[in-house]
Scaffold this active site. Structure first.
Site, PDB file in Angstrom:
ATOM      1  N   HIS A 121      48.403 -11.808  50.198  1.00  0.00           N
ATOM      2  CA  HIS A 121      49.556 -11.191  50.980  1.00  0.00           C
ATOM      3  C   HIS A 121      49.171 -10.266  51.915  1.00  0.00           C
ATOM      4  CE1 HIS A 121      52.959  -8.565  51.081  1.00  0.00           C
ATOM      5  NE2 HIS A 121      53.738  -9.512  50.579  1.00  0.00           N
ATOM      6  N   GLN A 201      52.770 -10.723  41.683  1.00  0.00           N
ATOM      7  CA  GLN A 201      53.280 -11.713  41.013  1.00  0.00           C
ATOM      8  C   GLN A 201      53.080 -12.348  39.682  1.00  0.00           C
ATOM      9  OE1 GLN A 201      55.566 -13.181  42.659  1.00  0.00           O
ATOM     10  NE2 GLN A 201      55.512 -12.119  44.489  1.00  0.00           N
ATOM     11  N   LYS A 224      59.613  -6.006  41.379  1.00  0.00           N
ATOM     12  CA  LYS A 224      59.495  -7.546  41.156  1.00  0.00           C
ATOM     13  C   LYS A 224      59.267  -7.598  39.567  1.00  0.00           C
ATOM     14  CE  LYS A 224      56.579  -7.974  45.320  1.00  0.00           C
ATOM     15  NZ  LYS A 224      57.548  -9.027  46.380  1.00  0.00           N
ATOM     16  N   CYS A 364      54.772 -13.357  54.086  1.00  0.00           N
ATOM     17  CA  CYS A 364      53.563 -12.116  54.388  1.00  0.00           C
ATOM     18  C   CYS A 364      52.193 -12.754  54.000  1.00  0.00           C
ATOM     19  CB  CYS A 364      53.774 -10.958  53.724  1.00  0.00           C
ATOM     20  SG  CYS A 364      55.554 -10.118  54.082  1.00  0.00           S
TER      21      CYS A 364
HETATM   22  C1  LIG Z   1      51.199 -10.975  46.211  1.00  0.00           C
HETATM   23  C2  LIG Z   1      51.805  -9.510  46.513  1.00  0.00           C
HETATM   24  N1  LIG Z   1      51.209  -8.634  46.808  1.00  0.00           N
HETATM   25  C3  LIG Z   1      51.811  -7.775  47.294  1.00  0.00           C
HETATM   26  C4  LIG Z   1      53.235  -7.501  47.543  1.00  0.00           C
HETATM   27  C5  LIG Z   1      53.641  -6.219  48.031  1.00  0.00           C
HETATM   28  O1  LIG Z   1      54.580  -5.678  47.401  1.00  0.00           O
HETATM   29  P1  LIG Z   1      55.618  -4.386  47.797  1.00  0.00           P
HETATM   30  O2  LIG Z   1      56.168  -4.684  49.057  1.00  0.00           O
HETATM   31  O3  LIG Z   1      56.814  -4.227  46.636  1.00  0.00           O
HETATM   32  O4  LIG Z   1      54.683  -3.230  48.073  1.00  0.00           O
HETATM   33  C6  LIG Z   1      54.085  -8.570  47.467  1.00  0.00           C
HETATM   34  C7  LIG Z   1      55.376  -8.707  47.555  1.00  0.00           C
HETATM   35  O5  LIG Z   1      55.844  -9.217  48.385  1.00  0.00           O
HETATM   36  C8  LIG Z   1      53.336  -9.836  46.595  1.00  0.00           C
HETATM   37  O6  LIG Z   1      54.029 -10.763  46.400  1.00  0.00           O
END
Ligand SMILES: Cc1ncc(COP(=O)(O)O)c(C=O)c1O
Lengths: 406, 135
Positions: A121, A201, A224, A364
């Site tokens: 991500h 995840q 999440k 992302c």
């Molecule tokens: C694998 C992973 N890492 C990090 C994030 C980032 O999470 P947040 O936007 O809640 O900080 C996400 C969320 O989309 C994710 O799926």
């Protein structure tokens, strides 16, 4: 314990809402999951009977708030199998990774290397790129296999004596692949590199035993994992937290402030400058408690049966392709697919008209899209409250898009 | 609801692919990305001695709305004064409800996008690319 999906669904008020005349088929849990009554009640109790700042007052409400906040830390620690003082409340998963990149990053020297992967991500790429700009470290990237897993056969080639940290997704937010943590930790140990997992995840699918994984840092997001927005968790080994300088400066993170010099509070306080997100932390504590009470062996089987139903159904639709492992082994309920000739946004928009919420786009993870030369995928991500009706509604929508949009 | 979004006219415009492709020797071209959804449009144009658009071609890597919009734009751009391209954009903005007033063919096809704010950029992206190319 056994698993009754109807009983789980009843605990999530939003699932019985009717939106524009339709029930909700919520399959966008990877972006944000829904929240159960237990969490809503915990936040409400704080707001209505214990709202005050933490750590600063001697009055009763302040004591109540502080106790609830610290109890939440205990619940999160239990969920992760660690000690409460090793758990840092942050603003989210992104904030937790940035904290490590900044604070642990200050301990690194120019020429030190950090190993990531092509399926990360953006929140597990960009903070390290910023660190590279600040301090001259180097980044290496593990490649990704055709079925959407991090290719660990490249570990011996990419791990060097300069590698200080390996930071990887525990579960991919695009392909659903579960990382072989043991293999990563074993390889990292040979060069004494630390291991960080982005658990965004994975955390929503049941309690963890982080010490048994042998890792050094873990990050995840509250929203999440059935908790509120604006809260996330960083766990790190105590000796690492102890060695790390603060990220943000402010109240609560200090030992003693004089105008000449300030000493730092011990962790976790050192990393929680200012008034923390108190209500969200309490909500996340309740979410961890809620998750801990579920029979995850049955819940995981249920989630994976939904994955199988979805994959079987997609196979019956002409021109669909999966991006991710085709087997259910070492996999979590995130399913990305393409429908040939129809853009993912158009698939997702059509699904919306069937009452089905999914995510479409690059998720992302643009380097991963580049790896497969894709504009994006349509992604369904499941939670224990999803059921066969959700999957069937999705499949009906994809069939409709296949028929009308190409 | 999206069933109404993907009305036959929009689908037909996208499938018509009017002007899809590249020009052999464009006088101008430009590429526009929508970082939010990843849509990408490249527009090639040739402009004749009188300041009119002689040829136009587009490559769209994006959704159906973006494809339909590029197709609609190409179907009316040829023969137009470069200075009047901005009028076409206003027409599209009117069609999707961002500006008041009545829209004209073929952009009236995009009227359903009024109710889908998050998709309006998809319709406007080809116009932005063309304006970039001509600027
Ligand atoms: C694998 C992973 N890492 C990090 C994030 C980032 O999470 P947040 O936007 O809640 O900080 C996400 C969320 O989309 C994710 O799926």
């Amino acid at each position: 314990m056994s698993f009754d999906v109807a009983d789980v669904r009843r605990q999530f008020p939003i699932l019985s809402e009717i939106i524009d005349g339709r029930p909700i088929h919520y399959l966008d849990n990877g972006a944000s999951a829904q929240t159960p009554l237990a969490v809503i009640d915990a936040v409400r109790t704080y707001e209505t009977t214990g709202r005050a700042n933490v750590l600063r007052g001697v009055h009763r409400l302040a004591e109540r708030a502080t106790e609830a906040y610290e109890n939440a830390r205990i619940e999160v620690a239990k969920f992760l199998g660690v000690q409460p003082m090793e758990v840092v409340f942050t603003g989210g998963c992104t904030a937790a990774i940035n904290l490590v990149a900044y604070s642990y990053g200050q301990l690194l020297k120019p020429g030190d290397r950090i190993l990531l992967s092509e399926l990360e991500h953006h929140s597990n790429i960009v903070p390290w790129q910023l660190l590279r700009q600040r301090s001259g470290i180097e980044l290496d990237m593990l490649p990704v296999t055709l079925d959407g897993r991090i290719d660990l056969t490249a570990l011996p080639r990419l791990l060097t004596n300069k590698t200080k940290l390996v930071s990887l997704a525990h579960v991919s937010n695009v392909t659903g692949a579960l990382l072989d943590v043991r293999a990563v930790v074993e390889a990292a140990n040979t060069v004494s590199a630390k291991v960080m997992l982005d658990g965004a995840q994975r955390a929503p699918h049941g309690p963890l035993d982080l010490p048994a994984l042998g890792i050094d840092f873990y990050a995840f997001a509250g929203h999440k994992a059935y908790g509120p927005n604006g809260i996330g968790i960083l766990w790190a080994r105590p000796e690492l937290l102890e060695a790390m300088p603060p990220f943000h400066g402010g109240g609560s993170m200090i030992g003693r402030v004089t105008l000449a010099k300030t000493t730092w509070a011990p962790p976790p306080r050192r990393f929680e400058a200012g008034t923390p997100p108190i209500g969200p932390a309490i909500g996340l504590g309740a979410a961890c408690q809620w998750m801990a009470a579920l029979d995850w062996s049955a819940a995981h089987d249920h989630e994976m049966a939904l994955v199988q139903r979805l994959m079987d159904g997609l196979q019956g639709i002409d021109g669909t392709r999966l991006l991710g492992p085709a087997s259910l082994q070492n996999r979590y309920p995130v399913v990305s697919f393409m429908l040939d000739g129809v853009h993912p946004h158009d698939v997702a928009q059509t699904l919306d008209s069937f009452g089905v919420a999914v995510r479409a786009g690059h998720h992302c993870a643009q380097p991963l899209m580049d790896r497969f030369d894709l504009d994006g995928t349509t992604r369904a991500s499941m939670a224990p409250y999803n059921d066969n009706d959700d999957i069937d509604a999705l499949l009906a929508g994809v069939r409709h898009a296949a028929k009308t949009l190409r | 609801m999206s069933d109404q979004l993907y009305q036959e006219r929009i689908v037909a415009l996208a499938k018509a692919k009017t002007g899809a492709g590249k020009l052999a020797s464009p006088t101008k071209s430009a590429r526009r990305d929508n970082p939010l959804c990843g849509d990408r449009v490249t527009i090639d144009v040739t402009v004749d001695g009188n300041g009119k658009i002689a040829e136009i071609a587009h490559q769209v890597r994006g959704c159906l709305l973006c494809q339909a919009s590029a197709s609609a734009l190409a179907s009316v751009a040829v023969g137009r004064d470069v200075a009047s391209i901005v009028d076409l954009r206003h027409d599209a903005e009117r069609a999707i409800g961002r500006e008041s007033g009545e829209a004209h063919e073929p952009f009236t096809a995009f009227a359903p996008v009024r109710d889908y704010k998050s998709r309006q950029e998809c319709v406007l992206l080809p116009f932005e690319a063309l304006q970039d190319a001509l600027s």
